[in-house]
Design a protein around this motif. Sequence first.
Motif, PDB file in Angstrom:
ATOM      1  N   SER A 196      52.985 -21.526   3.199  1.00 11.13           N
ATOM      2  CA  SER A 196      54.056 -22.327   2.603  1.00 11.13           C
ATOM      3  C   SER A 196      55.215 -22.572   3.558  1.00 11.13           C
ATOM      4  N   MET A 197      55.353 -21.750   4.604  1.00  5.63           N
ATOM      5  CA  MET A 197      56.475 -21.934   5.523  1.00  5.63           C
ATOM      6  C   MET A 197      56.387 -23.243   6.292  1.00  5.63           C
ATOM      7  N   THR A 198      55.207 -23.849   6.368  1.00  6.75           N
ATOM      8  CA  THR A 198      55.093 -25.130   7.075  1.00  6.75           C
ATOM      9  C   THR A 198      55.940 -26.220   6.418  1.00  6.75           C
ATOM     10  N   TYR A 250      61.115 -16.810   3.621  1.00  9.53           N
ATOM     11  CA  TYR A 250      59.669 -16.653   3.769  1.00  9.53           C
ATOM     12  C   TYR A 250      59.265 -15.237   4.186  1.00  9.53           C
ATOM     13  N   ALA A 251      60.253 -14.346   4.304  1.00 10.85           N
ATOM     14  CA  ALA A 251      59.965 -12.949   4.604  1.00 10.85           C
ATOM     15  C   ALA A 251      59.659 -12.157   3.338  1.00 10.85           C
ATOM     16  N   VAL A 252      59.864 -12.774   2.198  1.00 10.75           N
ATOM     17  CA  VAL A 252      59.600 -12.125   0.915  1.00 10.75           C
ATOM     18  C   VAL A 252      58.822 -13.102   0.040  1.00 10.75           C
ATOM     19  N   PRO A 253      58.048 -12.595  -0.917  1.00  7.39           N
ATOM     20  CA  PRO A 253      57.295 -13.516  -1.777  1.00  7.39           C
ATOM     21  C   PRO A 253      58.205 -14.261  -2.736  1.00  7.39           C
ATOM     22  N   GLY A 254      57.693 -15.403  -3.244  1.00  9.14           N
ATOM     23  CA  GLY A 254      58.378 -16.116  -4.310  1.00  9.14           C
ATOM     24  C   GLY A 254      57.951 -15.505  -5.633  1.00  9.14           C
ATOM     25  N   GLU A 255      57.057 -16.190  -6.330  1.00  6.81           N
ATOM     26  CA  GLU A 255      56.492 -15.677  -7.576  1.00  6.81           C
ATOM     27  C   GLU A 255      54.985 -15.485  -7.390  1.00  6.81           C
ATOM     28  N   ALA A 298      44.866 -18.299  -1.063  1.00  8.45           N
ATOM     29  CA  ALA A 298      44.391 -16.920  -1.140  1.00  8.45           C
ATOM     30  C   ALA A 298      44.298 -16.298   0.250  1.00  8.45           C
ATOM     31  N   SER A 299      44.892 -15.127   0.405  1.00  6.51           N
ATOM     32  CA  SER A 299      44.948 -14.294   1.608  1.00  6.51           C
ATOM     33  C   SER A 299      45.948 -14.789   2.646  1.00  6.51           C
ATOM     34  N   TYR A 300      46.560 -15.953   2.445  1.00  9.61           N
ATOM     35  CA  TYR A 300      47.593 -16.435   3.348  1.00  9.61           C
ATOM     36  C   TYR A 300      48.949 -15.930   2.851  1.00  9.61           C
ATOM     37  N   GLY A 301      49.905 -15.762   3.790  1.00 11.40           N
ATOM     38  CA  GLY A 301      51.243 -15.374   3.384  1.00 11.40           C
ATOM     39  C   GLY A 301      51.220 -14.136   2.508  1.00 11.40           C
ATOM     40  N   PHE A 302      51.785 -14.285   1.312  1.00  9.90           N
ATOM     41  CA  PHE A 302      51.854 -13.164   0.379  1.00  9.90           C
ATOM     42  C   PHE A 302      50.774 -13.236  -0.702  1.00  9.90           C
ATOM     43  N   SER A 303      49.876 -14.203  -0.618  1.00 12.79           N
ATOM     44  CA  SER A 303      48.846 -14.336  -1.648  1.00 12.79           C
ATOM     45  C   SER A 303      47.723 -13.325  -1.429  1.00 12.79           C
ATOM     46  N   GLU A 304      47.041 -13.006  -2.531  1.00 15.04           N
ATOM     47  CA  GLU A 304      46.000 -11.988  -2.513  1.00 15.04           C
ATOM     48  C   GLU A 304      44.627 -12.632  -2.691  1.00 15.04           C
ATOM     49  N   GLY A 305      43.583 -11.826  -2.529  1.00  9.89           N
ATOM     50  CA  GLY A 305      42.230 -12.335  -2.644  1.00  9.89           C
ATOM     51  C   GLY A 305      41.822 -13.047  -1.372  1.00  9.89           C
ATOM     52  N   ALA A 306      40.702 -13.730  -1.409  1.00 13.11           N
ATOM     53  CA  ALA A 306      40.198 -14.475  -0.253  1.00 13.11           C
ATOM     54  C   ALA A 306      39.710 -15.836  -0.706  1.00 13.11           C
ATOM     55  N   ASN A 317      50.970 -16.756  -4.164  1.00  9.09           N
ATOM     56  CA  ASN A 317      52.422 -16.789  -3.988  1.00  9.09           C
ATOM     57  C   ASN A 317      52.927 -18.223  -4.131  1.00  9.09           C
ATOM     58  N   LEU A 318      53.774 -18.430  -5.132  1.00  5.18           N
ATOM     59  CA  LEU A 318      54.290 -19.762  -5.473  1.00  5.18           C
ATOM     60  C   LEU A 318      55.782 -19.814  -5.193  1.00  5.18           C
ATOM     61  N   ARG A 319      56.224 -20.882  -4.549  1.00  4.57           N
ATOM     62  CA  ARG A 319      57.643 -21.076  -4.235  1.00  4.57           C
ATOM     63  C   ARG A 319      58.100 -22.417  -4.804  1.00  4.57           C
ATOM     64  N   CYS A 320      58.864 -22.383  -5.854  1.00 12.69           N
ATOM     65  CA  CYS A 320      59.341 -23.614  -6.498  1.00 12.69           C
ATOM     66  C   CYS A 320      60.848 -23.721  -6.378  1.00 12.69           C
ATOM     67  N   SER A 321      61.352 -24.938  -6.291  1.00 13.85           N
ATOM     68  CA  SER A 321      62.787 -25.195  -6.201  1.00 13.85           C
ATOM     69  C   SER A 321      63.076 -26.568  -6.757  1.00 13.85           C
TER      70      SER A 321
END
Length: 340
Positions: A71-73, A34-39, A93-101, A50-54
Amino acid sequence: MTDKGLFAALAWASFALTTAFAEAPAPNLALDVYAVPGELVAIGNGKRLNLRCSGSGSPTVILESGAVTDSMTWSDVQPLLAKTFRVCSYDRASYGFSEGAASAPYIQSTAKDLHALLQAAKIARPVVLVGHSLGTNIVREYASKYPTDVKAIVLLDPPAQDLEGVTAEKREAVDKENAAMMESIAGCGRKAAKNPPELEGCLRPPNPKFSAALNAAQHASKSRPAFWESIANALRAGRALDREPVPATETHGAIPLIILQPDNPFDDEPPEDRPMIETARIRTQKAIAATSTRGKIIPVAHSSHDVQNDQPQIVVDAVKEAAGRVGEGSNAAGSGQQLK
């Protein structure tokens, strides 16, 4: 920080430098993902989420966080779900690594963003939607607007709506506290807009459970004015729910819908307020369950409001039940009535 409504509004202060962390063991390096973005997925209007899929398997499970979490929750739940499903968490939007508001009205705009994200990321639908706290309201809004996108719904402790029995004096006091809280958030937004940002009094010290890299990423994500704008919009939306009942027109047809109802969600509330809030919570969750002909409530023992942290396996089991995948891997959720 939770987002349970009127009398939890000042829980936002957990962001601030008002308390110190208890002594903790060495940092959990597994969280460094969670220290780096996903996609980063472009959804239009200048936003990249920022999307994290697995994992793999069908249907895909989408995880929607609470009002002030990213997403870390889902760090405990997502790896478990990935053993059976393709599962994706994301930062609004604006949380974590996501952009915008995230604009107002918050619940509607974030549901629209989620729809754009699933389209842009080419995620096959229908999906299973899993929401926590205010995220349950976003999930319900999404399912109402895009019902053919949704195979099943799992809601972790939906917040109480339409609180009854609040005295005029109590509401006036809380409104005054909320106004002070919103001014504090606005002040943090102004501090974040400075170059360099000056966030004294707005953030807690580095978390000893996190590595230096993760603490730096968390600090950076909250050093943007857009983050504080989104936090304000999210908390306004949460407070509005205190005066709004579950809409009589809300319906999810025959979509399987499971509500996980923890037994100890109000440990941070004043004791004198808990009975009223608990009554409203139970009434709200019964009304939500009734929006689907396949709705049910599963009690969760030994859990706070944050079921995803306290009882992650029960969340997994509920997703399997809702998706019709009971018996794959772990035990089915609960021992009550099965979905029809």
